[in-house]
Design a protein around this motif. Structure first.
Motif, PDB file in Angstrom:
ATOM      1  N   HIS A  69       0.979  -1.200   0.197  1.00  0.00           N
ATOM      2  CA  HIS A  69      -0.012  -0.089   0.067  1.00  0.00           C
ATOM      3  C   HIS A  69       0.822   1.211  -0.065  1.00  0.00           C
ATOM      4  O   HIS A  69       1.389   1.457   0.914  1.00  0.00           O
ATOM      5  N   PRO A  70       0.759   2.010  -1.252  1.00  0.00           N
ATOM      6  CA  PRO A  70       1.724   3.137  -1.197  1.00  0.00           C
ATOM      7  C   PRO A  70       1.148   4.253  -0.267  1.00  0.00           C
ATOM      8  O   PRO A  70      -0.093   4.057   0.086  1.00  0.00           O
ATOM      9  N   LYS A  71       2.090   4.922   0.214  1.00  0.00           N
ATOM     10  CA  LYS A  71       1.712   6.278   1.353  1.00  0.00           C
ATOM     11  C   LYS A  71       0.990   7.271   0.508  1.00  0.00           C
ATOM     12  O   LYS A  71       1.522   7.568  -0.436  1.00  0.00           O
ATOM     13  N   GLU A  72      -0.079   7.498   1.147  1.00  0.00           N
ATOM     14  CA  GLU A  72      -0.994   8.639   0.317  1.00  0.00           C
ATOM     15  C   GLU A  72      -0.240   9.888   0.697  1.00  0.00           C
ATOM     16  O   GLU A  72      -0.811  10.925  -0.121  1.00  0.00           O
ATOM     17  N   SER A  73       0.558  10.110   1.569  1.00  0.00           N
ATOM     18  CA  SER A  73       1.044  11.582   1.848  1.00  0.00           C
ATOM     19  C   SER A  73       2.096  12.063   0.725  1.00  0.00           C
ATOM     20  O   SER A  73       2.608  13.092   0.887  1.00  0.00           O
ATOM     21  N   LEU A  74       2.681  11.293   0.102  1.00  0.00           N
ATOM     22  CA  LEU A  74       3.711  11.340  -0.873  1.00  0.00           C
ATOM     23  C   LEU A  74       3.020  12.438  -1.966  1.00  0.00           C
ATOM     24  O   LEU A  74       1.994  12.072  -2.640  1.00  0.00           O
ATOM     25  N   PRO A  75       3.813  13.635  -2.431  1.00  0.00           N
ATOM     26  CA  PRO A  75       3.226  14.459  -3.438  1.00  0.00           C
ATOM     27  C   PRO A  75       3.495  13.878  -4.819  1.00  0.00           C
ATOM     28  O   PRO A  75       4.660  13.120  -4.912  1.00  0.00           O
ATOM     29  N   ALA A  76       2.639  13.925  -5.775  1.00  0.00           N
ATOM     30  CA  ALA A  76       3.155  13.638  -7.230  1.00  0.00           C
ATOM     31  C   ALA A  76       4.345  14.488  -7.795  1.00  0.00           C
ATOM     32  O   ALA A  76       4.482  15.792  -7.181  1.00  0.00           O
ATOM     33  N   ARG A  77       5.291  13.686  -8.367  1.00  0.00           N
ATOM     34  CA  ARG A  77       6.365  14.775  -8.547  1.00  0.00           C
ATOM     35  C   ARG A  77       6.470  15.080 -10.329  1.00  0.00           C
ATOM     36  O   ARG A  77       7.495  15.719 -10.524  1.00  0.00           O
ATOM     37  N   GLY A  78       5.392  15.045 -10.816  1.00  0.00           N
ATOM     38  CA  GLY A  78       5.358  15.156 -12.111  1.00  0.00           C
ATOM     39  C   GLY A  78       4.404  14.414 -13.076  1.00  0.00           C
ATOM     40  O   GLY A  78       3.989  13.261 -12.670  1.00  0.00           O
ATOM     41  N   ARG A  79       4.648  14.479 -14.325  1.00  0.00           N
ATOM     42  CA  ARG A  79       4.018  13.868 -15.182  1.00  0.00           C
ATOM     43  C   ARG A  79       4.800  12.479 -15.575  1.00  0.00           C
ATOM     44  O   ARG A  79       5.957  12.723 -15.873  1.00  0.00           O
ATOM     45  N   ASP A  80       4.133  11.649 -16.150  1.00  0.00           N
ATOM     46  CA  ASP A  80       4.845  10.317 -16.732  1.00  0.00           C
ATOM     47  C   ASP A  80       5.008  10.850 -18.181  1.00  0.00           C
ATOM     48  O   ASP A  80       4.171  11.206 -18.733  1.00  0.00           O
ATOM     49  N   ARG A  81       6.161  10.193 -18.576  1.00  0.00           N
ATOM     50  CA  ARG A  81       6.435  10.368 -20.078  1.00  0.00           C
ATOM     51  C   ARG A  81       6.838   8.762 -20.485  1.00  0.00           C
ATOM     52  O   ARG A  81       7.508   8.137 -19.910  1.00  0.00           O
ATOM     53  N   VAL A  82       6.384   8.937 -21.858  1.00  0.00           N
ATOM     54  CA  VAL A  82       6.924   7.684 -22.613  1.00  0.00           C
ATOM     55  C   VAL A  82       7.610   8.166 -23.662  1.00  0.00           C
ATOM     56  O   VAL A  82       7.231   9.002 -24.380  1.00  0.00           O
ATOM     57  N   SER A  83       8.655   7.363 -24.095  1.00  0.00           N
ATOM     58  CA  SER A  83       9.293   7.484 -25.370  1.00  0.00           C
ATOM     59  C   SER A  83       9.422   6.424 -26.017  1.00  0.00           C
ATOM     60  O   SER A  83      10.068   5.202 -25.382  1.00  0.00           O
ATOM     61  N   LEU A  84       9.378   6.471 -27.265  1.00  0.00           N
ATOM     62  CA  LEU A  84       9.417   5.292 -28.200  1.00  0.00           C
ATOM     63  C   LEU A  84      10.876   5.012 -28.999  1.00  0.00           C
ATOM     64  O   LEU A  84      11.237   6.251 -29.282  1.00  0.00           O
ATOM     65  N   SER A  85      11.218   3.981 -28.824  1.00  0.00           N
ATOM     66  CA  SER A  85      12.636   3.756 -29.669  1.00  0.00           C
ATOM     67  C   SER A  85      12.491   3.859 -31.092  1.00  0.00           C
ATOM     68  O   SER A  85      11.453   4.051 -31.623  1.00  0.00           O
ATOM     69  N   PRO A  86      13.719   4.066 -31.876  1.00  0.00           N
ATOM     70  CA  PRO A  86      13.651   4.163 -33.036  1.00  0.00           C
ATOM     71  C   PRO A  86      12.873   2.956 -34.009  1.00  0.00           C
ATOM     72  O   PRO A  86      12.068   3.476 -34.874  1.00  0.00           O
ATOM     73  N   GLN A  87      13.236   1.921 -33.491  1.00  0.00           N
ATOM     74  CA  GLN A  87      12.544   0.652 -34.142  1.00  0.00           C
ATOM     75  C   GLN A  87      10.961   0.836 -33.783  1.00  0.00           C
ATOM     76  O   GLN A  87      10.600   0.375 -34.478  1.00  0.00           O
ATOM     77  N   ALA A  88      10.661   1.202 -32.417  1.00  0.00           N
ATOM     78  CA  ALA A  88       9.261   1.001 -32.251  1.00  0.00           C
ATOM     79  C   ALA A  88       8.389   2.227 -33.053  1.00  0.00           C
ATOM     80  O   ALA A  88       7.231   1.772 -33.672  1.00  0.00           O
ATOM     81  N   GLN A  89       9.269   3.225 -33.331  1.00  0.00           N
ATOM     82  CA  GLN A  89       8.403   4.266 -34.248  1.00  0.00           C
ATOM     83  C   GLN A  89       8.353   3.806 -35.682  1.00  0.00           C
ATOM     84  O   GLN A  89       7.247   4.103 -36.493  1.00  0.00           O
TER      85      GLN A  89
END
Length: 96
Positions: free
Chosen positions: A24-44
């Motif tokens: 169970h993660p602690k609920e008091s931790l603030p969000a640190r930012g947005r999640d990001r996804v980057s695709l490899s050249p092969q995936a692109q």
């Protein structure tokens, strides 16, 4: 032979409680930012190939219409010897 350990139930309870706390993660931790996804050249490249394939129609209507017209006017002929030869070639090449 019977082996007894009077501390085993206490150890199991302690381990169980520790795992429950970790899951169970602690609920008091603030969000640190947005999640990001980057695709490899092969995936692109794969994504672009998939898009190109999706744009190609599944049925070649020009070929279908041509064969329909040839069947209708009686000029469509099937060479059974050629079909049999190709089936044999493919069957032999699959065994390799």
């Amino acid at each position: 032979m019977k082996i007894t350990d009077s501390q085993t139930p206490a150890k199991l309870i302690k381990i169980s409680n520790n795992r429950a706390a970790e899951s169970h993660p602690k609920e008091s931790l603030p969000a640190r930012g947005r999640d990001r996804v980057s695709l490899s050249p092969q995936a692109q490249e794969l994504l672009s190939a998939q898009k190109a394939l999706a744009a190609i129609p599944d049925v070649r209507t020009d070929k279908v219409e041509e064969i329909k017209a040839r069947i209708a006017d009686g000029t469509y002929r099937i060479d059974s010897d050629q079909i049999a030869a190709k089936m044999i070639r493919e069957a032999l090449s699959d065994d390799d």
